[in-house]
Design a protein around this motif. Structure first.
Motif, PDB file in Angstrom:
ATOM      1  N   LEU A   1      -7.004 -10.031 -18.945  1.00 28.48           N
ATOM      2  CA  LEU A   1      -6.630  -9.517 -17.634  1.00 28.48           C
ATOM      3  C   LEU A   1      -5.414  -8.624 -17.782  1.00 28.48           C
ATOM      4  O   LEU A   1      -4.466  -8.976 -18.490  1.00 28.48           O
ATOM      5  N   ASP A   2      -5.439  -7.484 -17.096  1.00 26.11           N
ATOM      6  CA  ASP A   2      -4.258  -6.616 -17.113  1.00 26.11           C
ATOM      7  C   ASP A   2      -3.255  -7.096 -16.061  1.00 26.11           C
ATOM      8  O   ASP A   2      -3.446  -8.143 -15.439  1.00 26.11           O
ATOM      9  N   ASP A   3      -2.212  -6.339 -15.839  1.00 25.55           N
ATOM     10  CA  ASP A   3      -1.160  -6.742 -14.896  1.00 25.55           C
ATOM     11  C   ASP A   3      -1.651  -6.858 -13.457  1.00 25.55           C
ATOM     12  O   ASP A   3      -1.036  -7.536 -12.637  1.00 25.55           O
ATOM     13  N   ASN A   4      -2.763  -6.191 -13.145  1.00 25.15           N
ATOM     14  CA  ASN A   4      -3.343  -6.240 -11.789  1.00 25.15           C
ATOM     15  C   ASN A   4      -4.505  -7.213 -11.685  1.00 25.15           C
ATOM     16  O   ASN A   4      -5.310  -7.122 -10.767  1.00 25.15           O
ATOM     17  N   ASP A   5      -4.633  -8.124 -12.641  1.00 21.98           N
ATOM     18  CA  ASP A   5      -5.738  -9.093 -12.699  1.00 21.98           C
ATOM     19  C   ASP A   5      -7.106  -8.427 -12.776  1.00 21.98           C
ATOM     20  O   ASP A   5      -8.103  -8.979 -12.310  1.00 21.98           O
ATOM     21  N   GLN A   6      -7.174  -7.261 -13.369  1.00 17.62           N
ATOM     22  CA  GLN A   6      -8.440  -6.581 -13.620  1.00 17.62           C
ATOM     23  C   GLN A   6      -8.906  -6.944 -15.027  1.00 17.62           C
ATOM     24  O   GLN A   6      -8.097  -6.966 -15.961  1.00 17.62           O
ATOM     25  N   THR A   7     -10.197  -7.205 -15.190  1.00 24.78           N
ATOM     26  CA  THR A   7     -10.738  -7.551 -16.499  1.00 24.78           C
ATOM     27  C   THR A   7     -10.809  -6.311 -17.381  1.00 24.78           C
ATOM     28  O   THR A   7     -11.318  -5.279 -16.969  1.00 24.78           O
ATOM     29  N   LYS A   8     -10.300  -6.444 -18.589  1.00 18.99           N
ATOM     30  CA  LYS A   8     -10.318  -5.368 -19.581  1.00 18.99           C
ATOM     31  C   LYS A   8     -10.918  -5.924 -20.871  1.00 18.99           C
ATOM     32  O   LYS A   8     -10.927  -7.135 -21.091  1.00 18.99           O
ATOM     33  N   GLU A   9     -11.417  -5.025 -21.714  1.00 11.49           N
ATOM     34  CA  GLU A   9     -11.991  -5.434 -22.990  1.00 11.49           C
ATOM     35  C   GLU A   9     -11.390  -4.608 -24.120  1.00 11.49           C
ATOM     36  O   GLU A   9     -11.077  -3.433 -23.941  1.00 11.49           O
ATOM     37  N   LEU A  10     -11.263  -5.247 -25.255  1.00  2.00           N
ATOM     38  CA  LEU A  10     -10.743  -4.589 -26.448  1.00  2.00           C
ATOM     39  C   LEU A  10     -11.617  -5.023 -27.615  1.00  2.00           C
ATOM     40  O   LEU A  10     -11.853  -6.223 -27.811  1.00  2.00           O
ATOM     41  N   LEU A  11     -12.128  -4.071 -28.375  1.00  4.00           N
ATOM     42  CA  LEU A  11     -12.944  -4.370 -29.546  1.00  4.00           C
ATOM     43  C   LEU A  11     -12.097  -4.142 -30.788  1.00  4.00           C
ATOM     44  O   LEU A  11     -11.476  -3.086 -30.934  1.00  4.00           O
ATOM     45  N   MET A  12     -12.035  -5.150 -31.649  1.00  2.00           N
ATOM     46  CA  MET A  12     -11.242  -4.990 -32.865  1.00  2.00           C
ATOM     47  C   MET A  12     -11.923  -5.676 -34.039  1.00  2.00           C
ATOM     48  O   MET A  12     -12.703  -6.603 -33.854  1.00  2.00           O
ATOM     49  N   ARG A  13     -11.622  -5.203 -35.211  1.00  7.79           N
ATOM     50  CA  ARG A  13     -12.204  -5.770 -36.428  1.00  7.79           C
ATOM     51  C   ARG A  13     -11.444  -7.051 -36.769  1.00  7.79           C
ATOM     52  O   ARG A  13     -10.267  -7.011 -37.115  1.00  7.79           O
ATOM     53  N   ASN A  14     -12.133  -8.165 -36.637  1.00 11.61           N
ATOM     54  CA  ASN A  14     -11.548  -9.473 -36.905  1.00 11.61           C
ATOM     55  C   ASN A  14     -12.665 -10.500 -36.843  1.00 11.61           C
ATOM     56  O   ASN A  14     -13.815 -10.157 -36.578  1.00 11.61           O
ATOM     57  N   THR A  15     -12.340 -11.755 -37.073  1.00  9.56           N
ATOM     58  CA  THR A  15     -13.326 -12.833 -36.961  1.00  9.56           C
ATOM     59  C   THR A  15     -12.836 -13.855 -35.934  1.00  9.56           C
ATOM     60  O   THR A  15     -11.636 -13.938 -35.659  1.00  9.56           O
ATOM     61  N   LEU A  16     -13.776 -14.622 -35.413  1.00 12.32           N
ATOM     62  CA  LEU A  16     -13.391 -15.665 -34.452  1.00 12.32           C
ATOM     63  C   LEU A  16     -12.493 -16.717 -35.116  1.00 12.32           C
ATOM     64  O   LEU A  16     -11.544 -17.186 -34.491  1.00 12.32           O
ATOM     65  N   SER A  17     -12.792 -17.059 -36.337  1.00 12.34           N
ATOM     66  CA  SER A  17     -11.955 -18.080 -36.989  1.00 12.34           C
ATOM     67  C   SER A  17     -10.517 -17.597 -37.167  1.00 12.34           C
ATOM     68  O   SER A  17      -9.576 -18.377 -36.994  1.00 12.34           O
ATOM     69  N   ASN A  18     -10.321 -16.327 -37.464  1.00 10.69           N
ATOM     70  CA  ASN A  18      -8.955 -15.789 -37.541  1.00 10.69           C
ATOM     71  C   ASN A  18      -8.292 -15.790 -36.170  1.00 10.69           C
ATOM     72  O   ASN A  18      -7.107 -16.104 -36.052  1.00 10.69           O
ATOM     73  N   MET A  19      -9.045 -15.443 -35.145  1.00 14.73           N
ATOM     74  CA  MET A  19      -8.494 -15.426 -33.786  1.00 14.73           C
ATOM     75  C   MET A  19      -8.121 -16.841 -33.345  1.00 14.73           C
ATOM     76  O   MET A  19      -7.109 -17.039 -32.695  1.00 14.73           O
ATOM     77  N   GLU A  20      -8.927 -17.825 -33.726  1.00 16.33           N
ATOM     78  CA  GLU A  20      -8.621 -19.211 -33.373  1.00 16.33           C
ATOM     79  C   GLU A  20      -7.303 -19.652 -34.013  1.00 16.33           C
ATOM     80  O   GLU A  20      -6.503 -20.355 -33.398  1.00 16.33           O
ATOM     81  N   LYS A  21      -7.077 -19.228 -35.241  1.00 16.75           N
ATOM     82  CA  LYS A  21      -5.826 -19.572 -35.923  1.00 16.75           C
ATOM     83  C   LYS A  21      -4.626 -18.896 -35.267  1.00 16.75           C
ATOM     84  O   LYS A  21      -3.530 -19.450 -35.224  1.00 16.75           O
ATOM     85  N   GLN A  22      -4.824 -17.698 -34.736  1.00 14.54           N
ATOM     86  CA  GLN A  22      -3.732 -16.943 -34.124  1.00 14.54           C
ATOM     87  C   GLN A  22      -3.417 -17.413 -32.712  1.00 14.54           C
ATOM     88  O   GLN A  22      -2.266 -17.359 -32.273  1.00 14.54           O
ATOM     89  N   VAL A  23      -4.436 -17.843 -31.980  1.00 14.64           N
ATOM     90  CA  VAL A  23      -4.250 -18.280 -30.586  1.00 14.64           C
ATOM     91  C   VAL A  23      -4.778 -19.717 -30.485  1.00 14.64           C
ATOM     92  O   VAL A  23      -5.930 -19.955 -30.159  1.00 14.64           O
ATOM     93  N   LYS A  24      -3.914 -20.661 -30.759  1.00 19.78           N
ATOM     94  CA  LYS A  24      -4.307 -22.071 -30.869  1.00 19.78           C
ATOM     95  C   LYS A  24      -4.826 -22.681 -29.561  1.00 19.78           C
ATOM     96  O   LYS A  24      -5.514 -23.682 -29.578  1.00 19.78           O
ATOM     97  N   GLN A  25      -4.512 -22.066 -28.423  1.00 22.99           N
ATOM     98  CA  GLN A  25      -4.929 -22.633 -27.138  1.00 22.99           C
ATOM     99  C   GLN A  25      -6.410 -22.386 -26.845  1.00 22.99           C
ATOM    100  O   GLN A  25      -6.974 -23.027 -25.975  1.00 22.99           O
ATOM    101  N   LEU A  26      -7.041 -21.466 -27.527  1.00 21.36           N
ATOM    102  CA  LEU A  26      -8.448 -21.158 -27.281  1.00 21.36           C
ATOM    103  C   LEU A  26      -9.341 -22.238 -27.870  1.00 21.36           C
ATOM    104  O   LEU A  26      -8.997 -22.876 -28.862  1.00 21.36           O
ATOM    105  N   ARG A  27     -10.508 -22.424 -27.254  1.00 23.90           N
ATOM    106  CA  ARG A  27     -11.462 -23.443 -27.696  1.00 23.90           C
ATOM    107  C   ARG A  27     -12.832 -22.818 -27.911  1.00 23.90           C
ATOM    108  O   ARG A  27     -13.283 -22.000 -27.132  1.00 23.90           O
ATOM    109  N   TYR A  28     -13.488 -23.256 -28.982  1.00 20.18           N
ATOM    110  CA  TYR A  28     -14.874 -22.857 -29.194  1.00 20.18           C
ATOM    111  C   TYR A  28     -15.746 -23.521 -28.137  1.00 20.18           C
ATOM    112  O   TYR A  28     -15.552 -24.690 -27.804  1.00 20.18           O
TER     113      TYR A  28
END
Length: 92
Positions: free
Chosen positions: A16-43
């Motif tokens: 969500l951006d500052d106006n609570d609008q949904t935005k998307e970003l595509l980046m080269r990475n894996t879900l397992s790396n993202m899970e390690k970086q953002v511990k609050q997320l759940r599979y």
């Protein structure tokens, strides 16, 4: 941050951006790396990480469940492996 979806060698980050609008970003990475970086997320599925605080409700049963998130209209599948933990989070 609302959720992250795996797409081949990339991840699609839905936030969500500052106006609570949904935005998307595509980046080269894996879900397992993202899970390690953002511990609050759940599979909830092998292709999705979700932010528990955005869970609106869980539909279905262990064999065929889906979760709905605030600010994101797409139904996200929940696999049997993660059903019990997502069900507990949805009741908080």
């Amino acid at each position: 941050l609302v959720c992250i979806k795996a797409e081949d060698n990339y991840v699609r980050i839905i936030y969500l951006d500052d106006n609570d609008q949904t935005k998307e970003l595509l980046m080269r990475n894996t879900l397992s790396n993202m899970e390690k970086q953002v511990k609050q997320l759940r599979y909830c599925h092998r292709s999705y990480l979700i932010a528990p605080w955005h869970i609106k409700h869980l539909e279905g049963h262990k064999q065929k469940a889906k979760v709905m998130l605030h600010h994101f209209e797409t139904e996200i599948p929940v696999s049997g492996k993660y059903y019990n933990s997502i069900n507990r989070l949805s009741q908080l």
